[in-house]
Design a protein around this motif. Sequence first.
Motif, PDB file in Angstrom:
ATOM      1  N   ASP A 149     -10.723  -1.216  -1.636  1.00  0.00           N
ATOM      2  CA  ASP A 149      -9.783  -0.599  -1.219  1.00  0.00           C
ATOM      3  C   ASP A 149     -10.723  -0.115  -0.291  1.00  0.00           C
ATOM      4  O   ASP A 149     -11.363   0.474   0.622  1.00  0.00           O
ATOM      5  CB  ASP A 149      -9.784   0.458  -1.968  1.00  0.00           C
ATOM      6  N   LEU A 150      -8.872  -0.010   0.884  1.00  0.00           N
ATOM      7  CA  LEU A 150      -8.453   0.328   2.498  1.00  0.00           C
ATOM      8  C   LEU A 150      -7.703   1.562   2.228  1.00  0.00           C
ATOM      9  O   LEU A 150      -7.121   2.013   1.885  1.00  0.00           O
ATOM     10  CB  LEU A 150      -8.645   0.022   3.282  1.00  0.00           C
TER      11      LEU A 150
ATOM     12  N   GLY B 140       0.537  -1.449   0.002  1.00  0.00           N
ATOM     13  CA  GLY B 140       0.131  -0.414   0.658  1.00  0.00           C
ATOM     14  C   GLY B 140       1.027   0.860   0.532  1.00  0.00           C
ATOM     15  O   GLY B 140       1.738   1.665  -0.126  1.00  0.00           O
TER      16      GLY B 140
ATOM     17  N   ILE C 214      -7.729  -5.327  -0.957  1.00  0.00           N
ATOM     18  CA  ILE C 214      -7.053  -6.308  -0.223  1.00  0.00           C
ATOM     19  C   ILE C 214      -7.387  -7.427  -0.355  1.00  0.00           C
ATOM     20  O   ILE C 214      -8.394  -8.528  -0.469  1.00  0.00           O
ATOM     21  CB  ILE C 214      -8.399  -5.549   1.340  1.00  0.00           C
ATOM     22  N   ALA C 215      -6.469  -8.302  -0.300  1.00  0.00           N
ATOM     23  CA  ALA C 215      -7.057  -9.810  -0.262  1.00  0.00           C
ATOM     24  C   ALA C 215      -7.168 -10.626  -1.449  1.00  0.00           C
ATOM     25  O   ALA C 215      -8.341 -11.199  -1.450  1.00  0.00           O
ATOM     26  CB  ALA C 215      -7.997 -10.924   1.028  1.00  0.00           C
TER      27      ALA C 215
ATOM     28  N   ARG D 178      -4.631   1.140   0.923  1.00  0.00           N
ATOM     29  CA  ARG D 178      -3.922  -1.017  -0.170  1.00  0.00           C
ATOM     30  C   ARG D 178      -5.501  -0.790  -0.710  1.00  0.00           C
ATOM     31  O   ARG D 178      -6.430  -0.555  -0.909  1.00  0.00           O
ATOM     32  CB  ARG D 178      -4.176  -1.007   1.186  1.00  0.00           C
TER      33      ARG D 178
ATOM     34  N   LEU E 146     -13.681   2.201   3.496  1.00  0.00           N
ATOM     35  CA  LEU E 146     -13.254   1.182   2.287  1.00  0.00           C
ATOM     36  C   LEU E 146     -14.255   1.220   1.356  1.00  0.00           C
ATOM     37  O   LEU E 146     -15.549   1.958   1.387  1.00  0.00           O
ATOM     38  CB  LEU E 146     -14.499  -0.074   3.525  1.00  0.00           C
TER      39      LEU E 146
END
Length: 793
Positions: free
Chosen positions: A453-454, A391, A447-448, A444, A491
């Motif tokens: 997006d975070l 990120g 995610i996974a 970032r 999020l």
Amino acid sequence: MGSRWSIVLVLAVSILGTVPTASAQEIRVTLAGSVFSAEGAPIGGAAVVARGEVERGVVTDDDGSFRLGPLPAGTYTLRVDAIGYRSIERELNANTATATVDFVMEPAPVALAPLQVIATTRGGASAASLPIKVEVISEREVELQQSFAANPTEILSNLIPSFSPGRQKLTSSGESFRGRRPLFLVDGVPQSNPLRDGRRDGFTIDMEVIERIEVIFGANAIQGLGATGGIVNYVTVSAPLTGELEQRASLSTTSNDGFDENGIGWRAHYLAAKRFGDFDVLGSVSYQNRGLQFDALNRPIGIDNVQGDVSDSHSYNFFGKFGWDLTAAQRLQLTVNDFLLEQEGNFDSLEGDRSLSIPAIAVEGDPEGIEPINDVTMVALDYEHTELSGGSLSAKAYYQDFRALYGGGRFATFQDPRIAPIGEVFDQSENNSEKFGTRLTYARAGIAGAPIDLITGFDFLRDKTFQRLALTDRNWVPETEFFNYAPFVQLDVQPLKWLSLSGGLRWEIAMLDVADFTTLAGNRDDFERVEVAGGSPSFDEPLFNIGGVLTPIEGLRIYGTFSQAYTMPDVGRVLRGISTEGTAVEDFLDLTPIKTFNREVGGTYGTAQALLGLTYFESEADFGSRLVPNADGIFKVHREPTLTSGWEVTGRYRPARQLSLSAGYSMLDGSYDGDDDGVLESDLGAADIGPDRLNLAIDLIPGGRFRGRVQSFTYFDETFEDGSGDVTARFDGYSTVDSSIAADFGFSTITLSVANILDEQYISYYSQAATDRNDRYFAGRGRTFTLRVESRF
């Protein structure tokens, strides 16, 4: 003073201690090229993003060219987006000093310019993906509007219909955004002073160093305290990515159409920037001397020697940026800005007569007291790591020292028989605010491996504010310290190609610290001072937002959002107005913060030639704030439920490459509950909300050297009523037209602009409807010429 800089120094050392040094063997490359239409015309303002070992973005110049770098050598995917054109991607293997690539774009419908608004969203989100209304004002537009406007907030008023008409003064008191106060930022650093909002926060930096203005509409908490009406972020210029020396110089002069000696002003600006390997430096200096403003009847417009004016004033601005690319993915940057505006004090104001429609005028004189001043210093230290655990991390530490000196008077509030007989005490106030803060953001994508997006982070702010009476050295507002801590998480999810959702929480934890203090004697009819017990009230407010964007067909974008924001109710005005014995800060209800709830739905539809946008919003505060003037014109805070709502329509049509038409319309409504019966029965006044208005503009781009603009602003009649239906104020609308023509000679560009070219005589919105004072019954500017010569080399 030493303690302030020691804090900044400690933080800087801490940041430097966490970053590694660059590898001497790392190979750097520059990506360069141009973007054209299928007809061969250059496309300026296109967003170019390179994704590879690192990710970088840039916007093309007017000639369609771009440069990205230095970057680590490797393979990159370049994506180009531009309004009215279909997105295009190309892969490029960059292993030489400079790798070049050109793009040819095909026309296609698009709903919103895809320009990145990194500074404002804190996560680098594209404007088209946000469930809110966003506008990005380009550098060229800022430069053009400077020649029409008297101050920076008038630039915003010219371009954003729901921003109230500018007062054409130093003060922005009575100016609002959707009926609320916006949060002003410079590169993400808050300029607002909510503890004692003296309404000078819109004029803290020279517009010559602004690369673009990012505007987010409506309540939004992502940048923290204060954005109840929206966010206005001034993004400053940066050094070039290449090693070439870039220089800019400009000289301009402004005059009324009578070319009166007292109406002539001038400004000069110089900027130089260069990259030296991993380091870059930029420096700018500007100076401006402003003459009087004249109305359409060639009368010198009265000067506001109390709240502050830009007429008969001078200002300077020193700006510097120093950057260090530690590695291809890490950067450290220091920004310093020092701004001073001071009135000359050569003119007094002769009050007008409302009953005879005679405005106040300026007359030669020597105003009593010290000339009003805006003196602002800002320092910001930024660290960015774009490749941290998959990120991007950014950290900012900032410091701002803000001093605003106002003009004086023998106001009843200033009187004290212990100093002089009643009516003889002349004094003037000075706002002082010292802010220190930090902002930490981590973003970032994916995610996974999911389409999630975070963005998360933590903000800290310490604001120390007081307002003193400068001539008698009395504190009008006691020294007040505010501490604010705010973790947040956001999020963004895209479960379907045509649907994106977002939501987040920001937790505001705040404490106000006020020592015991004594009020001014003039607060009471008996001139008895009141002892007030200090305290440390605290607030704990969760702020939510949730929204979504639908793109069911190409060119159509529909969005809806609910968001909350939070600010203080101008604590200084509340505290300085206390007149009741036995009052204690700890349980004083009027210190309760303002929390606004914003609901908004809107949409845009675009084709290759046209764009249409429609927005409806509501902004509600259960315990809001509005300003009510007393007999001296000094405003006091009234805390009541408030509601603002409105429609905004925007449109753009480009029937040919040489011609562009644009329009903007806003219809605003505001009300409050003045009798605490649960019904919003009274209209918000002109000091709190702007009138309905229509903006129109025609741009002519014939090709070759010349381009031109004609723009008009129509403000519609407004009547304000209280809960009984009685009229409290009226506004008689008016229309003005501006025109500009620019000639580009390669080395230099010459621009001639004429504000109010039809020489319309009018009384400003604030002067008509927000006050009944004769000494603030000001006309607006008549026909005004500005000639500007700019060179870039």
